[in-house]
Design an enzyme around this catalytic site. Structure first.
Site, PDB file in Angstrom:
ATOM      1  N   GLU A  17     -22.273  25.900 -50.951  1.00  0.00           N
ATOM      2  CA  GLU A  17     -21.039  25.231 -50.532  1.00  0.00           C
ATOM      3  C   GLU A  17     -21.250  23.722 -50.440  1.00  0.00           C
ATOM      4  O   GLU A  17     -20.323  22.947 -50.661  1.00  0.00           O
ATOM      5  CB  GLU A  17     -20.561  25.770 -49.194  1.00  0.00           C
ATOM      6  CG  GLU A  17     -20.032  27.193 -49.254  1.00  0.00           C
ATOM      7  CD  GLU A  17     -21.123  28.246 -49.058  1.00  0.00           C
ATOM      8  OE1 GLU A  17     -22.323  27.890 -49.077  1.00  0.00           O
ATOM      9  OE2 GLU A  17     -20.768  29.434 -48.897  1.00  0.00           O
ATOM     10  N   ASN A  64     -24.765  41.252 -52.204  1.00  0.00           N
ATOM     11  CA  ASN A  64     -24.103  41.594 -50.944  1.00  0.00           C
ATOM     12  C   ASN A  64     -22.637  41.208 -50.930  1.00  0.00           C
ATOM     13  O   ASN A  64     -21.807  41.923 -50.379  1.00  0.00           O
ATOM     14  CB  ASN A  64     -24.831  40.922 -49.781  1.00  0.00           C
ATOM     15  CG  ASN A  64     -24.365  41.460 -48.454  1.00  0.00           C
ATOM     16  OD1 ASN A  64     -24.331  42.663 -48.246  1.00  0.00           O
ATOM     17  ND2 ASN A  64     -23.976  40.581 -47.557  1.00  0.00           N
ATOM     18  N   THR A  81     -18.274  35.690 -47.698  1.00  0.00           N
ATOM     19  CA  THR A  81     -17.345  36.593 -47.037  1.00  0.00           C
ATOM     20  C   THR A  81     -16.682  35.852 -45.876  1.00  0.00           C
ATOM     21  O   THR A  81     -17.379  35.140 -45.170  1.00  0.00           O
ATOM     22  CB  THR A  81     -18.133  37.800 -46.466  1.00  0.00           C
ATOM     23  OG1 THR A  81     -18.879  38.377 -47.518  1.00  0.00           O
ATOM     24  CG2 THR A  81     -17.220  38.815 -45.821  1.00  0.00           C
ATOM     25  N   ARG A 102     -14.019  32.485 -40.186  1.00  0.00           N
ATOM     26  CA  ARG A 102     -15.026  33.496 -39.862  1.00  0.00           C
ATOM     27  C   ARG A 102     -15.996  32.970 -38.802  1.00  0.00           C
ATOM     28  O   ARG A 102     -16.295  31.781 -38.770  1.00  0.00           O
ATOM     29  CB  ARG A 102     -15.784  33.873 -41.153  1.00  0.00           C
ATOM     30  CG  ARG A 102     -17.093  34.567 -40.903  1.00  0.00           C
ATOM     31  CD  ARG A 102     -17.821  34.934 -42.192  1.00  0.00           C
ATOM     32  NE  ARG A 102     -19.231  35.185 -41.907  1.00  0.00           N
ATOM     33  CZ  ARG A 102     -20.144  35.455 -42.827  1.00  0.00           C
ATOM     34  NH1 ARG A 102     -19.807  35.518 -44.101  1.00  0.00           N
ATOM     35  NH2 ARG A 102     -21.389  35.656 -42.483  1.00  0.00           N
TER      36      ARG A 102
END
Lengths: 332, 1200
Positions: free
Chosen positions: B68, B1015, B35, B118
């Site tokens: 990642e 999630n 996210t 973020r």
């Protein structure tokens, strides 16, 4: 041997066919049915109830959880081609039409006059040669009358007839009061054929869990008898082509049904059990029997044992019970 | 996705806008969910699965990696081998890519990564936006280009993909997470032809020449020594020197292709500005609009927009600054504690200093420069805050290192601002909608934006604010519509249209606070227009009168029912909006809604379309204006957010956060290090269930299964002394306790529901085996409407909680009796019917008072630790789980570290104990050191010994005794549990998990296996089964689920169990018990049904049973202790598969989806899945017969 029959205005090379069943979902099985000599392909049913439920399922389990967290706009991928819809059914019609040369009869199952009737039009446009309407309905409401139940079927038939020009047959349940009268009304309303009869899931009771368990057993030849009687009765007074559905397992079964007045013979249980090639076996045995008995064509025997033609019409009307009883008395 | 030849408008968010270009300009894409960047990867996956081409008419290949870090390595390999490559990431994910970013930049490999910037996790995790992640990359050698809105995200994606090929410098293209990435805006889409025209075929050819190939081998990745590294490293300088000019040319070329012109730094505002704000990202628009507004009023203000942050071009920066400027404020959306200032500020200072040194300063007089922070974690940055920044510059000595947007009452750094200042134009329609996550409000609003943005000449903007809770979550939609592009990247505060789609919100939130004077207020209400006024609270009535609001009501649920829409009100409320907001002429609006319905539903059948049409038509007849009232008639006040009994911190801090007023809290309100009080969910009475379970004591068989399966600890069981009932409320239900233990006979038993905390998931009803023999429809647990029984049951529940808990020593650790242990995990924000939380609740019941939980990031860390309120709580003695979350990837190691620390503390405490034994007494010391703590009684006895020890130490003053007194509690056994989902255990954290398994220390690993990354929205993990559709596996997962249990068993030293509480709860309890008691590493893999599987969660337990019956989820326990007994270590706890897998698959949309989208592939994959089940069962069966040697000596001979 001339095995051609006319059913729903369609010229079929054989009266034998697979009835509405999951077999139509597989192109391979469909091709094998044609190779085995099926006169037509009847598709599995497109269920109004299923469309409705899948729509609500998608709503409840995909849409309703799609805005509950900033981290996830949804919980399943949004696929354009994921349609909980008739699309897949329509595509299957097209695929089957492309795969086989015999007529394809689609089957539509619903009990309301809702927008789903529109699906008949899409089915026709997708290339189906005819539609078999399956209007099975459990009248559990004590306020509903026999008239209401019949009207429901007639209204749906009329609504479907309004949107399509291909022939529409109606698959009936045996539970109608005054079936000949109702069958006549259906014919007047434009039914191109009648299919006798539907088979249903029957609820069983689990006495340990106090629960209902739906069951469905494959048919056997004993179920044919009910159908033979009604074929004989209805075909005596009506020209509307009829198909038998339920209880045909052997060549003799098929012959009996045709003699009772059926133009088409639908089989499911025996094909599910023995594979599509079983249709070929029955076909071969039927032809063999016809040849042995010096028939010229299937048409020749069709209706020979209907109420109109058979020697002892009381045999179909009421006497079975009597005769059995008398037989017992004589035995005493 | 746009492939038309003519540029057209679309209303999409920046994530989609950016991905649309990145996909079309790439050949290979490596992805991992995080996210707020996941939607970019999801879009690409869907396009790739659908076979959509890039601009070179080939479908990009896409691969999901385990983390990642894995993505970065893969990318490096792809670049090295010569494909045009991209990826998408943010935050911690970006940090994991940093090592490869150095490599990729060091090798001058052209590449673009797109980042929705973020916040990095520090004192707390935040999923929201700021620049702390990208700023951690500014030293990697990547060029960094920042977009300020969705159009720029789209355009700059094109520009960077071309620029990296021209310059050979890799690019990090970023935009603000959420504020930009998730804001829906109207933008012009670049066609494939336009995109092609921005790319340079020659540069692509040069890139191919860089690729390594054995046809002409070269070597990369050498190691260099002191003699050469330095010089060689300097070789890249010219590429960075050239880049700004090359990018400028790229922008020029883009302008000729697309007609939109950008610069490296752009100035906007007064040509002779005296005050200028330097800023990057979405804040630009706020500052620019504010400056324009104030300039109209005579000010001389400007904004310097930073696009290219790295390499920082002093030449271009200086050229963009007006020479009139006297004061500059540099705004950074990040925090660098301990630095002289934040990065952009430092760069500006340095740039000015260098320009001065080079004699390049062109100012009338040298400007003052100050720096400040704004917008951390998507904190609002509004025009009034921008004005505060300009105002600060007007001071004689402007405040430096300021903050804006918060109230810093500790260090006094924040700038004051005027909450009333507003610059929004009157011709912009501003709307706020309060809805439930489940009622479709967000979807309907997105649809309205589409209608207005794509079907009219107007512009539209949508931004959506969500709850922290997943059950009963509220959504607040902020929409703007207007005749000009909307440049207001902040929430609507003065709305001229406010809609409240759920009546009960009026008692929970200050809904009308958003309404401007004279605004329209639309309310979904069961009360008719002539009745509704009297139902409002005093506060609502007062606000309606004071603000002169025009109130409209509709009973949307009735309309929905009557038109066959079930509970779906979204289209109805949308119709109301169009009918009364005046944003479009009513007739046109209705026609557009219908058009949209047809477009959405046509494939689903005419029936659905007709139902929706009917709903639209009947809406207008059911929508009524409430007669204007002039006087407050209500006597009912809005209920307090939390009970007056709540502790002070809850009253002062948590309550404000719950009421959506957390922005008002000053710095001093918060703990400085992220430490937070526990057990706070109990103060948030959410009342989200329409129906709650009601207990019929007369048919209950006291199996406690209802309590076992409850995901929210909202139905509980207790036995207690009959005397307790003397003060019981009248409606409190109680029966004789069924027990075989003589001394417990005569006790009473109660099953009690927490009426305000229950989510209404119905799992308890589903599991209840006790049916009424005459009317089996009625069970010992039935659902009943909540409102009529809320009050009585609330009182009953309070009474129940105050009943004494059964003595822990008396409770057997068996499935039925463990429910008498008090749960120390309650009322979490997990989804209604969650399949994970029953395990956690059980864990806290069994070991909560001595439990450490290391929790991997994911669903369990969000419902476990997302503020405002958290579910882990304490017992009457004040003991409870010590819960914490470090990261996603490191959780096994993190929990392992806790174990090591505990072991050392126990060891040191024991040493101190032995050292002080003469003073303490040998008997007590011996008892403390050799205590059997394997049972509740043993634990309790040890606690008593610690109390005795402390008593003996009270008067001691020597150092060792003082240390011992400090550490004495560590003598009581602690249980360390490492908890996380399959994304962590199977993928990103697997390396650590594997290492911890191999180390053999006493930790217990609980994997809550939902078979997807739940999630972040259901992306595939290596736990995702064969033939399931998931995000990143849109065409069906074509590899089998990893058998984590088998991998763990291969060590032979770890305890391993696979459990499913819905199939066999006794085995679940058994596995927990064995894992905890095993003095080594334990791994429990727990089947967790999840909304991402696509079916009703009330059927979760049934589905678990099917999973086990079909062999999809065989149950087993592998216990190395059995070796000593000469038994096989693997014990199967479920029978051989007896049901066809298809029966399980048919119930879940994740499998059915593939049958719909690709029946042939579904058939193949589902067939293979059935085969796998059979072969795996065979393997397990064989394994369960193997008796291993007791011990193998070092020389390989058996010692047994």
């Amino acid at each position: 041997m001339n095995t051609t029959v006319n059913y729903l205005g369609l010229q079929l090379k054989s009266p034998l066919m697979a009835g509405a069943s999951p077999m139509a979902a597989s192109l391979d099985l469909v091709r094998r049915l044609e190779d085995a000599g099926a006169g037509a392909i009847v598709m599995n049913s497109l269920f109004e109830e299923q469309l409705d439920r899948e729509d609500s399922a998608k709503h409840s389990f995909v849409d309703k959880v799609s805005s509950i967290s900033p981290e996830a706009g949804s919980y399943l991928p949004a696929l354009d081609d994921y349609h909980l819809s008739p699309d897949q059914y329509l595509q299957q019609i097209e695929k089957i039409k492309a795969a086989v040369s015999v007529p394809v009869i689609a089957s539509l199952n619903g009990v309301t006059l809702g927008g789903w009737v529109q699906h008949a039009d899409w089915i026709a446009k997708a290339g189906a040669d005819a539609i078999e309407l399956n209007v099975y309905y459990m009248p559990t409401d004590p306020k509903e009358t026999d008239h209401d139940v019949q009207k429901r079927v007639l209204d749906i038939l009329a609504a479907v007839k309004r949107v399509v020009s291909i022939p529409v047959s109606v698959k009936l349940s045996p539970f109608f009061t005054a079936l000949p009268n109702f069958a006549g009304a259906l014919a007047n309303a434009g039914a191109a054929g009648l299919v006798l009869f539907n088979r249903f899931y029957q609820p069983d009771i689990d006495i340990e869990e106090l629960d209902i368990r739906p069951t469905l057993f494959l048919s056997d030849s004993s179920e044919l008898l009910l159908r033979l009687r009604w074929l004989a009765i209805l075909s005596a007074t009506m020209d509307t082509p009829m198909a038998v559905s339920g209880g045909v397992h052997t060549a003799h079964d098929a012959i009996k049904a045709i003699m009772a007045g059926a133009s088409a013979v639908q089989m499911v249980s025996c094909l599910l059990k023995n594979g599509p090639e079983h249709l070929g076996k029955i076909s071969k045995e039927m032809v063999q029997w016809l040849e042995e008995h010096e028939y010229e064509s299937v048409q020749q025997m069709r209706g020979s044992m209907s109420l109109r033609n058979c020697a002892d019409r009381s045999g179909f009307e009421r006497a079975n019970y009597m005769r059995v009883l008398q037989g017992w008395r004589f035995a005493d | 996705m746009q492939t038309k030849t003519k540029s057209s408008f679309a209303t999409i968010d920046a994530n989609e806008a950016c991905a649309s270009v990145a996909y079309r300009l790439s050949e290979t894409i490596a992805i991992y969910p995080i996210t707020p960047s996941s939607p970019m990867a999801e879009s690409c996956d869907e396009w790739s699965a659908a076979g959509k081409n890039n601009v070179w008419d080939t479908v990009p290949h896409l691969v999901q990696m385990q983390s990642e870090a894995g993505v970065a390595g893969t990318i490096h390999g792809m670049l090295q081998t010569g494909t045009l490559t991209t990826t998408f990431t943010a935050s911690q994910g970006l940090l994991l890519m940093i090592p490869n970013m150095y490599k990729i930049a060091g090798e001058l490999l052209p590449f673009v990564m797109h980042v929705s910037a973020r916040t990095l996790a520090t004192h707390a995790l935040s999923i929201f936006g700021d620049h702390s992640d990208v700023m951690a990359c500014r030293q990697t050698g990547f060029a960094m280009l920042c977009s300020a809105n969705a159009q720029e995200a789209h355009d700059f994606a094109a520009v960077t993909h071309a620029a990296t090929l021209r310059s050979r410098v890799p690019f990090l293209h970023f935009f603000d997470g959420f504020r930009t990435s998730h804001e829906v805006a109207k933008l012009l889409i670049l066609t494939n032809d336009q995109l092609l025209a921005t790319q340079d075929e020659e540069c692509i050819n040069s890139f191919r020449d860089l690729a390594l190939t054995p046809d002409a081998p070269r070597i990369r990745g050498t190691a260099q020594n002191p003699d050469t590294f330095f010089q060689a490293r300097e070789g890249c300088n010219q590429y960075y020197d050239r880049l700004p000019d090359l990018l400028e040319q790229g922008f020029e070329q883009f302008a000729t292709v697309a007609g939109r012109r950008y610069g490296l730094f752009e100035y906007a505002g007064h040509p002779e500005a005296d005050r200028v704000v330097v800023v990057m990202g979405s804040g630009i628009e706020t500052v620019e609009e504010t400056a324009a507004y104030l300039n109209e009023k005579g000010a001389k203000l400007g904004v310097l927009k930073v696009r290219l942050f790295r390499p920082f071009s002093i030449k271009h920066f200086m050229a963009a600054l007006p020479k009139s400027v006297k004061a500059i404020a540099v705004l950074d959306r990040t925090k660098e504690p301990g630095a002289v200032g934040e990065p952009l500020y430092q760069d500006v200072i340095t740039a000015l200093a260098e320009a001065r040194a080079d004699g390049q300063l062109h100012f009338d007089c040298e400007p003052v420069v100050v720096g400040g922070r704004f917008g951390l974690s998507s904190k609002e940055f509004t025009p009034t805050m921008a004005k505060a920044v300009f105002d600060n510059l007007q001071l004689e000595r402007p405040k430096n290192h300021f903050t804006v947007g918060i109230n810093d009452d500790v260090t006094g750094l924040s700038l004051p601002y005027d909450p009333a200042f507003d610059i929004e134009a009157s011709d912009v329609t501003r709307s706020v909608f309060f809805g439930l996550g489940a009622d479709g409000t967000v979807g309907a609003n997105k649809n309205s934006i589409k209608i207005i943005g794509e079907e009219t000449d107007n512009y539209a903007q949508g931004y959506f604010v969500y709850d922290s809770k997943k059950s009963g979550a509220i959504t607040i939609s902020h929409l703007r519509f207007g005749p000009r592009p909307i440049r207001a990247p902040y929430l609507v505060s003065k709305a001229n249209f406010v809609a409240c789609h759920q009546w009960e919100f009026l008692d929970k939130y200050d809904v009308l606070d958003y309404a401007d004077e004279g605004a329209v207020f639309l309310l979904n209400s069961v009360y008719a227009a002539d009745k509704v006024w009297d139902e409002f609270s005093v506060e609502v009535q007062e606000t309606i009168i004071r603000k002169k609001l025009k109130v409209f009501v509709i009973d949307a649920y009735s309309v929905a029912r009557e038109t066959g829409m079930g509970g779906r009100i979204n289209t109805i409320m949308q119709t109301c909006f169009f009918a009364i907001s005046g944003v479009l002429p009513r007739e046109e609006a209705i026609a557009q809604i219908k058009k949209a319905i047809e477009k959405t539903y046509s494939k689903k059948g005419a029936e659905v379309v007709q139902k929706n049409f009917a709903a639209v038509d009947q809406t207008l007849a059911a929508l009524h204006q409430v007669p204007a009232a002039t006087a407050v008639t209500s006597s009912r006040r809005m209920p307090p957010t939390v009970s007056p009994d709540a502790p002070e911190f809850i009253q002062k801090v948590t309550a404000l956060m719950l009421a959506n007023k957390g922005d008002l809290l000053p710095v001093s309100a918060f703990p400085v290090d992220g430490t937070w009080p526990v057990g706070t969910t109990k103060w948030e009475k959410r009342n989200i269930a329409l129906e709650i379970p009601v207990w019929d004591s007369s048919i209950c068989i006291q199996c406690n299964k209802c309590a076992t399966v409850c995901p929210h600890a909202a139905i509980r069981a207790k036995y207690y002394d009959a005397d307790c009932l003397s003060t019981a409320p009248e409606t409190f239900k109680s029966v004789d306790f069924r027990t075989t233990e003589a001394d417990l006979k005569g006790m009473k038993f109660t099953i009690q529901v927490a009426p305000e905390d229950c989510t209404g998931c119905m799992l308890c009803v589903a599991v209840c085996p006790a049916k009424d023999k005459t009317n089996p429809k009625h069970k010992a647990i039935d659902m009943m409407p909540q409102p009529p029984i809320r009050e009585t049951e609330r009182v009953n529940y309070d009474y129940f909680l105050n009943l004494p808990n059964p003595d822990r020593k008396r409770i057997k650790a068996e499935v039925k009796s463990v429910q008498f242990f008090e749960p120390l995990f309650e009322y979490s924000g997990a989804c209604a019917g969650c399949g994970e939380t029953p395990y956690l609740k059980l864990l806290t019941q069994m070991y909560g008072d001595r439990l450490y939980i290391a929790n991997a990031t994911g669903c369990s860390s969000i419902y476990g630790g997302n503020l405002p309120t958290t579910p882990y709580t304490v017992n009457a003695e004040g003991r409870g789980p010590a819960w914490s979350n470090s990261l996603f990837e490191d959780n096994a190691e993190y929990g392992f570290g806790q174990r090591l620390a505990l072991d050392k503390l126990v060891n040191y405490t024991s040493e101190l104990l032995q050292l002080r034994a003469p003073a303490i007494g040998d008997d007590l010391v011996k008892a403390l050191l050799t205590a059997d703590q394997s049972s509740e009684a043993g634990i309790e006895d040890q606690r008593a010994r610690v109390v005795a020890l402390r008593a003996k130490l009270v008067t001691a003053s020597d150092k060792e005794s003082l240390r011992l007194a400090k550490l004495a509690d560590y003598l009581v056994k602690k249980s360390v549990w490492i908890v996380g989902g399959d994304g962590w255990a199977y993928d990103i954290g697997f390396g650590g998990l594997d290492h911890v398994l191999a180390m053999g220390r006493d930790v217990n690993i609980l994997v809550l296996d939902t078979e997807v990354y739940s999630n972040t929205g259901g992306q595939a993990s290596k736990s995702t089964p064969l033939g399931a559709v998931a995000k990143f596996a849109a065409s069906g997962k074509n590899t089998a689920k990893k058998d984590l249990g088998m991998i763990a068993m291969s060590y032979g030293s770890a305890y391993v169990a696979r459990i499913a509480f819905g199939a066999k709860d006794s085995q679940t309890v058994q596995a927990f018990k064995e894992a905890e008691s095993f003095e080594g590493t334990s791994l429990i893999i727990a089947y967790s049904h999840c909304i991402a599987h696509g079916y009703g969660m009330q059927l979760g337990l049934e589905q678990q049973k099917l999973a086990v019956e079909t062999g999809y989820w065989p149950l087993f326990r592998y216990d190395p202790r059995r070796r000593a007994a000469g038994e096989p270590m693997l014990k199967l706890d479920s029978a051989a598969p007896k049901t066809a897998l298809s029966k399980y698959l048919a119930n879940e949309i994740r499998f059915r989806m593939l049958e719909k989208s690709n029946p042939e592939i579904a058939k193949e994959l589902h067939g293979r899945a059935q085969e796998n089940i059979e072969s795996r069962w065979h393997l397990y069966e064989e394994h369960s017969k193997i008796k291993e040697d007791q011990e193998v000596a070092a020389d390989g001979t058996s010692a047994a």
